[in-house]
Design a protein around this motif. Structure first.
Motif, short mmCIF file in Angstrom:
data_model
loop_
_atom_site.label_atom_id
_atom_site.label_comp_id
_atom_site.label_asym_id
_atom_site.label_seq_id
_atom_site.Cartn_x
_atom_site.Cartn_y
_atom_site.Cartn_z
N ARG A 190 -42.08 72.82 -15.22
CA ARG A 190 -42.13 73.42 -13.88
C ARG A 190 -42.79 74.80 -13.87
O ARG A 190 -43.61 75.10 -13.02
CB ARG A 190 -40.73 73.48 -13.27
N GLN A 191 -42.43 75.64 -14.84
CA GLN A 191 -42.97 77.00 -14.88
C GLN A 191 -44.49 77.00 -15.01
O GLN A 191 -45.20 77.74 -14.32
CB GLN A 191 -42.33 77.78 -16.02
N LYS A 192 -45.04 76.16 -15.89
CA LYS A 192 -46.49 76.09 -16.07
C LYS A 192 -47.15 75.50 -14.83
O LYS A 192 -48.20 75.97 -14.38
CB LYS A 192 -46.85 75.26 -17.30
N ALA A 193 -46.55 74.46 -14.26
CA ALA A 193 -47.09 73.85 -13.05
C ALA A 193 -47.14 74.85 -11.90
O ALA A 193 -48.13 74.92 -11.16
CB ALA A 193 -46.26 72.62 -12.66
N GLU A 194 -46.10 75.65 -11.77
CA GLU A 194 -46.07 76.67 -10.71
C GLU A 194 -47.10 77.76 -10.97
O GLU A 194 -47.75 78.24 -10.04
CB GLU A 194 -44.67 77.27 -10.57
N ARG A 195 -47.26 78.16 -12.23
CA ARG A 195 -48.26 79.18 -12.57
C ARG A 195 -49.66 78.71 -12.23
O ARG A 195 -50.45 79.43 -11.61
CB ARG A 195 -48.17 79.54 -14.05
N LEU A 196 -49.98 77.46 -12.57
CA LEU A 196 -51.29 76.91 -12.25
C LEU A 196 -51.48 76.75 -10.74
O LEU A 196 -52.55 77.02 -10.20
CB LEU A 196 -51.50 75.57 -12.96
N MET A 197 -50.42 76.33 -10.05
CA MET A 197 -50.49 76.19 -8.59
C MET A 197 -50.78 77.55 -7.96
O MET A 197 -51.60 77.66 -7.05
CB MET A 197 -49.18 75.61 -8.05
N ARG A 198 -50.11 78.60 -8.44
CA ARG A 198 -50.34 79.95 -7.89
C ARG A 198 -51.77 80.42 -8.18
O ARG A 198 -52.39 81.08 -7.36
CB ARG A 198 -49.32 80.93 -8.44
N ASP A 214 -54.08 81.60 -5.32
CA ASP A 214 -54.50 83.00 -5.30
C ASP A 214 -55.97 83.21 -5.68
O ASP A 214 -56.65 84.05 -5.10
CB ASP A 214 -53.64 83.84 -6.24
N GLU A 215 -56.46 82.45 -6.66
CA GLU A 215 -57.82 82.65 -7.16
C GLU A 215 -58.80 81.59 -6.66
O GLU A 215 -60.00 81.68 -6.92
CB GLU A 215 -57.82 82.68 -8.69
N GLY A 216 -58.26 80.55 -6.02
CA GLY A 216 -59.13 79.51 -5.48
C GLY A 216 -59.38 78.35 -6.41
O GLY A 216 -59.94 77.34 -5.99
N ARG A 217 -58.97 78.48 -7.68
CA ARG A 217 -59.18 77.41 -8.64
C ARG A 217 -58.34 77.66 -9.87
O ARG A 217 -57.93 78.79 -10.14
CB ARG A 217 -60.65 77.33 -9.05
N ALA A 218 -58.11 76.57 -10.64
CA ALA A 218 -57.43 76.69 -11.93
C ALA A 218 -57.90 75.58 -12.85
O ALA A 218 -58.08 74.44 -12.42
CB ALA A 218 -55.91 76.60 -11.76
N VAL A 219 -58.11 75.92 -14.11
CA VAL A 219 -58.42 74.92 -15.12
C VAL A 219 -57.10 74.28 -15.52
O VAL A 219 -56.18 74.96 -15.97
CB VAL A 219 -59.11 75.57 -16.35
N VAL A 220 -57.00 72.97 -15.34
CA VAL A 220 -55.74 72.28 -15.63
C VAL A 220 -55.79 71.47 -16.92
O VAL A 220 -54.75 71.02 -17.40
CB VAL A 220 -55.32 71.38 -14.44
N ALA A 221 -57.00 71.25 -17.46
CA ALA A 221 -57.12 70.50 -18.72
C ALA A 221 -58.45 70.82 -19.39
O ALA A 221 -59.42 71.16 -18.71
CB ALA A 221 -57.01 69.01 -18.45
N ARG A 222 -58.47 70.69 -20.72
CA ARG A 222 -59.68 70.87 -21.52
C ARG A 222 -59.78 69.69 -22.48
O ARG A 222 -58.77 69.25 -23.02
CB ARG A 222 -59.60 72.16 -22.35
N GLY A 223 -61.00 69.24 -22.72
CA GLY A 223 -61.18 68.14 -23.67
C GLY A 223 -62.53 67.49 -23.53
O GLY A 223 -63.48 68.08 -23.02
#
Length: 92
Positions: A45-53, A57-66
């Motif tokens: 939950r904590q990581k999911a909320e951080r990425l959601m924020r 707030d920034e307009g985008r988030a990297v959710v996976a790399r590979g």
């Protein structure tokens, strides 16, 4: 002596990782985005909320790399959840 041509997939495949990026949109609730990150990616939950924020707030988030193919699957899944997402090269 010339070396034989490499397979096209080997020539175009990059060692640099790819990323799946989720973009902010005016439609989805923050709680829903958090839910998607938890259920699809299995983020705590904590990581999911951080990425959601970060998305909010920034307009985008990297959710996976590979690998590119894997990131394309993640992006298709995000589209299935109604989120805006794209694949790009990892800049880090």
């Amino acid at each position: 002596m010339l070396e034989p041509d490499l397979d096209v997939r080997q020539r175009t495949r990059s060692d640099a990782p790819w990323v799946a990026v989720v973009w902010d949109d005016p439609v989805n609730l923050m709680s829903y985005v958090t839910y998607v990150f938890q259920t699809y990616f299995g983020f705590p939950r904590q990581k999911a909320e951080r990425l959601m924020r970060q998305v909010n707030d920034e307009g985008r988030a990297v959710v996976a790399r590979g690998l590119r193919e894997e990131m394309e699957r993640h992006v298709e899944a995000m589209h299935g959840f109604g989120l805006q997402a794209t694949v790009g090269r990892d800049a880090t």
